[in-house]
Design a protein around this motif. Sequence first.
Motif, PDB file in Angstrom:
ATOM      1  N   LYS A 136       9.105   8.772  -7.408  1.00 54.79           N
ATOM      2  CA  LYS A 136       7.970   9.159  -6.569  1.00 54.79           C
ATOM      3  C   LYS A 136       6.718   8.885  -7.393  1.00 54.79           C
ATOM      4  O   LYS A 136       6.582   9.376  -8.502  1.00 54.79           O
ATOM      5  N   HIS A 169       3.383   4.654  -3.086  1.00 55.99           N
ATOM      6  CA  HIS A 169       4.683   4.569  -2.409  1.00 55.99           C
ATOM      7  C   HIS A 169       5.788   4.942  -3.397  1.00 55.99           C
ATOM      8  O   HIS A 169       5.685   4.625  -4.573  1.00 55.99           O
ATOM      9  N   LYS A 189       9.132   4.180  -5.191  1.00 62.84           N
ATOM     10  CA  LYS A 189       9.695   2.878  -5.552  1.00 62.84           C
ATOM     11  C   LYS A 189      11.167   3.020  -5.887  1.00 62.84           C
ATOM     12  O   LYS A 189      11.592   4.016  -6.444  1.00 62.84           O
ATOM     13  N   PRO A 223       9.065  -1.218  -3.457  1.00 66.73           N
ATOM     14  CA  PRO A 223       8.655   0.000  -2.739  1.00 66.73           C
ATOM     15  C   PRO A 223       9.724   0.363  -1.700  1.00 66.73           C
ATOM     16  O   PRO A 223      10.230  -0.508  -1.012  1.00 66.73           O
ATOM     17  N   SER A 264       9.745   1.639   1.121  1.00 70.96           N
ATOM     18  CA  SER A 264       9.483   1.388   2.544  1.00 70.96           C
ATOM     19  C   SER A 264       9.569  -0.105   2.880  1.00 70.96           C
ATOM     20  O   SER A 264       9.589  -0.481   4.043  1.00 70.96           O
TER      21      SER A 264
END
Length: 159
Positions: free
Chosen positions: A49, A55, A57, A76, A78
């Motif tokens: 985090k 973001h 990773k 990342p 997302s």
Amino acid sequence: MSDEEHHFESKADAGASKTYPQQAGTIRKNGYIVIKGRPCKVVEVSTSKTGKHGHAKCHFVGIDIFTAKKLEDIVPSSHNCDVPHVNRTDYQLIDISEDGFVSLLTESGDTKDDLRLPTDENLLKQIKDGFAEGKDLVVSVMSAMGEEQICALKDIGPK
């Protein structure tokens, strides 16, 4: 609108069928991922985090399924990663040629003659010894991203 027909000539292979996208945060240990253009089996995943607005990773450690080299990547969580389509097929070994190629029997009864013997010394010795003894051998061939390699061996008894 124009009535002209447009003809597009594609010289490059998009490679679309070789991989599929998957969100980095959903890739788990023992799954597969493409790192630096190579298909890898994931051996370690750690998620970090980052700061207030950063973001999370994912740090992937993978082993190339063909060369056994260790590769790492940080993505990342997302974002999407490429995941290779990995297939494993069993073939019966028919013959080993002098130049290091094997002749395999497919399920449809055809022969497949475009595969080299594996580079792994232990597996190579098992295949050569078993074949010399006249055993019926079944080899497992792993294929991903247009590459194929013998990865395992089964003995199904004498001929």
